[in-house]
Design an enzyme around this catalytic site. Sequence first.
Site, PDB file in Angstrom:
ATOM      1  N   ASP A  51      24.106   5.462 -12.069  1.00 48.06           N
ATOM      2  CA  ASP A  51      24.697   6.769 -11.834  1.00 48.06           C
ATOM      3  C   ASP A  51      26.027   6.807 -12.601  1.00 48.06           C
ATOM      4  O   ASP A  51      26.575   5.768 -12.971  1.00 48.06           O
ATOM      5  CB  ASP A  51      24.923   6.962 -10.335  1.00 48.06           C
ATOM      6  CG  ASP A  51      25.554   8.300 -10.008  1.00 48.06           C
ATOM      7  OD1 ASP A  51      25.163   9.293 -10.643  1.00 48.06           O
ATOM      8  OD2 ASP A  51      26.447   8.338  -9.145  1.00 48.06           O
TER       9      ASP A  51
ATOM     10  N   ASP B 113      26.523   5.234  -5.711  1.00 40.06           N
ATOM     11  CA  ASP B 113      27.548   5.191  -4.674  1.00 40.06           C
ATOM     12  C   ASP B 113      27.422   6.343  -3.688  1.00 40.06           C
ATOM     13  O   ASP B 113      28.011   6.306  -2.613  1.00 40.06           O
ATOM     14  CB  ASP B 113      28.949   5.216  -5.301  1.00 40.06           C
ATOM     15  CG  ASP B 113      29.288   6.578  -5.894  1.00 40.06           C
ATOM     16  OD1 ASP B 113      28.376   7.213  -6.474  1.00 40.06           O
ATOM     17  OD2 ASP B 113      30.442   7.018  -5.773  1.00 40.06           O
TER      18      ASP B 113
ATOM     19  N   THR C 223      29.066   9.305 -11.858  1.00 44.29           N
ATOM     20  CA  THR C 223      30.233   9.568 -11.023  1.00 44.29           C
ATOM     21  C   THR C 223      30.336   8.545  -9.905  1.00 44.29           C
ATOM     22  O   THR C 223      29.441   8.433  -9.078  1.00 44.29           O
ATOM     23  CB  THR C 223      30.156  10.985 -10.433  1.00 44.29           C
ATOM     24  OG1 THR C 223      29.982  11.918 -11.493  1.00 44.29           O
ATOM     25  CG2 THR C 223      31.419  11.305  -9.658  1.00 44.29           C
TER      26      THR C 223
END
Length: 833
Positions: free
Chosen positions: A312, A558, A314
């Site tokens: 990912d 996250d 961000t």
Amino acid sequence: MAEAVLSAREGAALTTSGALAGLSEAEARSRLASEGGNAVPNAGGRSWWDIARRNLFTFINVTLLIVGVVLIAMGLPRDALLASGLAVINGIVGVVQEARAKRRLDQIALLNRTQATVVRDGVERAIDPEAIVRGDVLRIGAGDQVFADGVVIGDSAMEMDESLLTGESDPVRKRAGDTIASGSFCISGSGWYQAEEVGAKSTAAKMTAGARAYRVPLTPLQTQVNLVVRLLLVIASFFLVTIVLGSLIWGYPAEETILAAAVVLGIVPSGLFLMIVVTYSMGAVRLANQDALVQGTNAVESLSNVNVFCMDKTGTLTANRMLLAEVRPIGLPEEEVRAMLGSFARSTSGGTKTSEALADANPGEARPIVAEVPFASAYKWSAVSADVDGFRGIFAMGAPEFLGPQLETEGPLEPPEGWAEQGMRTLLFAHGPHPAPFGEANGVPTLPPGVKPAAWLGFTDELRPHVDKALQGFRDAGITLKVISGDNPETVAALARQAGLSGDVRLVSGLDLEKMGESEFLEAAEQATVFGRVTPEQKQRLVEALRGRGHYVAMTGDGVNDVLSLKQANLGIAMQSGSQATRDAADIVLLRDSFGALPDAFREGQRIRRSLCRILELFLSRVFAVALLILGVLIVQAGFPLSPGQISLLTLLTVGIPTFGIALWTRPGPPPRSLPRRLLQFVLPASMLLGFAAFAVYLGMYVLYDLALPPTGEGGVAAATSLPARDFVSREAATHVLVLGGLLLVLFASPPGPWFAVVEEMDGERRPAYLALAMAPLYAAIMATPMLRGFFGMRGIDGTAFGIVAIVVLVWMYVLRWVWATQAFDRFFGYAE
């Protein structure tokens, strides 16, 4: 408008002073009792019972427990304790390792846990988020998390960060009447929202609902080991049935039959399973010192199998922070511009990532201001008016297309060349020399006249520490890298290049994926490098597509939007600062959010695979050599070659102790490309030749000591159950061959020098070989001590017999090395590379 919105929402009553009253305490208690609060089931599913069940009731442990029950039924409690005790130890080691990880994660969750500010009876108070009920009115400000789905009420204006839910880093503006989702954060502004969906009905809970199944998939190595165990169980069952039927047919004493059956059950390599668990646990302990928390016992080894690494953007590649990369002054000295930037960043209210980046890069101090326009996504700029020495006038910063038209310029504003290609976020900074109030047009604030452009500002996302080195290490290892994000594909691609991905990346957006058929989707998943504007469901589907094509996939994330894809991947990796649901779902959690632990974890996985390959070579060589010896002796009807005590001695000295040294000291390095081929290459010659050598010595001693062969018509089991005491000579001679040969195999499995490096490569570590050599004096001490010798079923043989054993073992060693060096077996059986 605010009152109209409030009147449409249950419980958001106004007091006589116009303040929000919220629910009463009595109403909140009633709803908590009848409807439940905001408690969410554990997204990761790693309960204490799940951890115990997963580690104790495995196929391997159940097999060992069954063997133990059979041995107890046969009246052999000591052997049963050895087999079943290993099953218990296996389970306990795994439980302790995963429990340690769970306790650490629980501590992290406790430290990260915040309180919710709720309005009840017209008074604001802090409560545990799980006590929120439907209809509660909650206060939220910059930096606060949204704990329940609801609607914005009252005189509220906020900028929300929904990246944990959507993967998009752009702020989303919320006003009265807008919906707000659990899992998002307020980054500027303040206000109230009324909870409408709590607990399992909230957005964050629904997104993680599909991830609550506790799963720890088997690695390729574990799958292959389980296959080998099943094969050995079939072999042991065959011998066991043969012995029992022979005993029933010929009517020989049950005691001798039981002893023979106990030896056969020893073919199942119970100690191998313990060594696998111990090796995994030692890897987890090593990584704990490198800021990586291992939740699944097999996770470290799993990482070394990865050939596609998905990330990912961000919060994973980036640290959720901005960096001021460059300042280009327009008509002013750079030092003066930076002084203005430093004071401007520290004087605005409701700090944003951009203002934090300015403050980090420029000196200054907070100054009093007379007016302010806070940043909002509707007009994409912010400004302050100040009237103090050293900080006087209008200071504004924002997107050039929104701020530029309000400035006094001498010509068109052109951003610096190359910034867009580098993925920089370009903002414009402006200054007017005289403080003045701000205007308004069509509900949007405006700048006073006289404000001119002062500098171009180039911002980049701050990469996680060591991410570039980690990704370079993965590329060097031949691992394909892919970035899957909810952000704009071009932005993601620029950041990917900044992180070190190759410049010829192929971009695919979520909108494109949505229009694709199944075959096109699979091809895009295989070929594309950067995926932008993808939904959580598309992330999961991309990972599933890659696995369907035979790839071993790792996924890092996250946010809540990453949970499903983490669960779908072969290996899930989460950041400590991410959502609790993501940490719970992951197999490895990177403490301090540092990618620097991943190269160490990858090397540790290689160490584990390399050491377990060597351990398997030794265990399987011993098992098949013993099986061939038993088979040969039964075929020629020359008794039974081993006793349970001798099997225990053989296991202890050749694999029980030396393999601990291999697990502890093997150095990282490339594991074999094909484990089955490597095992065939090592085990087949070693076990066949060692089994033949032991059989030849056994049969030679049988004849040499004038132990007559059984008469025609008597089976091998008959001989095994009715041999005279002198039979111990042939048994002991065969045991000596197996023990000495097994210790020499340790030198070939973990070569201390070039002469032994014919199958396995030297890794520069000689301690496993020294430990194996140390078994020789231990063996001599056992044979010299009557009590120990008797415990292991040994009586001692004369010097002539031992001399024959030594010569046979020496010849076997040179023949085996020649076979390996010439690849004679490899070519004959057709598995040569």
